[in-house]
Enzyme design. Structure first.
Site, PDB file in Angstrom:
ATOM      1  N   TYR A  69      -9.780 -10.347  -7.076  1.00 61.29           N
ATOM      2  CA  TYR A  69      -8.845 -10.319  -8.186  1.00 61.29           C
ATOM      3  C   TYR A  69      -9.129 -11.408  -9.208  1.00 61.29           C
ATOM      4  CZ  TYR A  69      -6.273  -7.135  -5.213  1.00 61.29           C
ATOM      5  OH  TYR A  69      -5.940  -6.066  -4.442  1.00 61.29           O
ATOM      6  N   ARG A 119      -0.747  -1.762  -6.989  1.00 64.19           N
ATOM      7  CA  ARG A 119      -0.865  -2.892  -6.045  1.00 64.19           C
ATOM      8  C   ARG A 119      -1.837  -3.928  -6.604  1.00 64.19           C
ATOM      9  NH1 ARG A 119      -1.315  -4.605  -0.422  1.00 64.19           N
ATOM     10  NH2 ARG A 119      -3.506  -4.797   0.201  1.00 64.19           N
ATOM     11  N   HIS A 137      -4.250  -9.129   3.251  1.00 60.04           N
ATOM     12  CA  HIS A 137      -5.704  -9.116   3.389  1.00 60.04           C
ATOM     13  C   HIS A 137      -6.120  -9.986   4.567  1.00 60.04           C
ATOM     14  CE1 HIS A 137      -6.432  -8.030  -1.125  1.00 60.04           C
ATOM     15  NE2 HIS A 137      -6.239  -6.960  -0.366  1.00 60.04           N
ATOM     16  N   LYS A 192      -2.309  -2.838   7.802  1.00 60.76           N
ATOM     17  CA  LYS A 192      -3.544  -2.426   8.463  1.00 60.76           C
ATOM     18  C   LYS A 192      -3.778  -3.257   9.716  1.00 60.76           C
ATOM     19  CE  LYS A 192      -6.336  -0.497   4.718  1.00 60.76           C
ATOM     20  NZ  LYS A 192      -7.600  -0.629   3.961  1.00 60.76           N
ATOM     21  N   ARG A 235       0.871  -1.171   0.000  1.00 62.01           N
ATOM     22  CA  ARG A 235       0.000   0.000   0.000  1.00 62.01           C
ATOM     23  C   ARG A 235       0.915   1.230   0.000  1.00 62.01           C
ATOM     24  NH1 ARG A 235      -2.142  -3.558   3.944  1.00 62.01           N
ATOM     25  NH2 ARG A 235      -4.264  -4.294   3.442  1.00 62.01           N
TER      26      ARG A 235
END
Length: 307
Positions: A288, A256, A279, A185, A162
């Protein structure tokens, strides 16, 4: 007379936000969004009922109250995606509040989120991704800034970072070696491989950078030596994609997406890609698969046993 939110409701909201920040490791941006969404809900209920909504009134929220709130958002022109986000924040707050205050939050938790079509990632082609990196480097008259911008974009595409993760790197991360330890994250840590091309791009930038490096300072620096602002990378990417004739979706984040999509096209395992991207849920990574159906069908045709 302007009705105000009760002090008890404000205190409860602040306590919940503090616990979300401490226990779940949510980012400050997420905390800000949560605060705004739940305040919108409490403010509406205050006006809807004509009196401040303390903890007891909040515990008595009905299905009708929830319908009125959602109808209000629609009347205000709030998009379905934003409505779903607001409702999700309200439900999270109510799960916590109900457990603390001992009431049944069914009326809130059973409210149905509006349906909306999820936006699928729009990756660049491999040629376009390479062209983006090269064109970004040419946007500045100062060589070290061009090398810096190219290095950042190379990390987004070559490592799937990111932009906040790339700009969060410090001097302590260099030299990279064959892998990087990334704090993503929710303070979740992951290990991502670093390709030689990414190592070379960062090394070139550091050789040209006029600012001294130190373990506790940002690896990527602005023109005056401070930490590089993400907006500058977004701006230079915008300039490059306009020169290349690429669509507006060709953003830093698209690099990304391209990393993940190209890995998938090359036969990468979905679980492995999930780990590389950081993720939390495989369902996020599965988005994706929807952008490379042609490749998947070719694999199917070539490998599926025929009767």
């Amino acid at each position: 007379m302007t009705l105000e939110i009760s002090a008890a409701a404000r205190d409860a909201l602040q306590t919940w936000l503090a616990s979300a920040r401490a226990l779940n490791g949510v980012s400050e941006n997420t905390v800000t969004a949560y605060r705004g969404d739940v305040l919108d809900f409490i403010t509406f209920q205050t006006r809807h009922h004509g009196e401040p909504q303390g903890l007891a009134p909040l515990a008595r929220i009905t299905t009708s109250d929830m319908r009125a709130f959602l109808a209000h958002l629609r009347a205000e022109g709030v998009a379905s995606r934003s409505m779903a986000r607001k409702l999700s924040a309200v439900k999270s707050f109510y799960r916590w509040l109900a457990e603390r205050e001992g009431f049944e939050p069914t009326a809130v938790l059973s409210a149905r989120s509006p349906k909306f079509q999820k936006k699928l990632p729009r990756p660049l082609t491999e040629d376009a991704a390479r062209a983006m990196i090269g064109t970004v480097e040419m946007q500045s008259q100062q060589g070290w800034i061009g090398a810096r911008d190219a290095a950042v974009i190379t990390l987004l595409y070559g490592c799937g970072l990111r932009i906040s993760e790339a700009l969060g790197l410090t001097g302590s991360h260099w030299p990279f070696g064959s892998a990087l330890r990334i704090l993503g994250k929710g303070n979740k840590e992951r290990i991502v491989p670093v390709l030689p091309v990414a190592q070379r791009a960062v090394a070139t930038y550091l050789d040209l950078c006029p600012w001294p490096m130190a373990p506790d300072l940002a690896l990527f620096r602005g023109a005056r030596g401070g930490p590089l602002n993400a907006r500058l990378i977004q701006k230079v990417t915008e300039q490059a994609r306009m020169q290349l004739g690429l669509p507006a979706t060709a953003t830093p984040h698209a690099m990304r997406h391209s990393f993940a999509t190209h890995l998938l096209a090359a036969g990468g395992d979905l679980r492995a890609i999930q780990e590389l991207l950081g993720h939390a849920s495989l369902s996020t990574t599965q988005a994706y698969t929807s952008v490379d159906q042609v490749h998947l069908m070719k694999v199917y045709e070539a490998t599926h046993p025929k009767a």
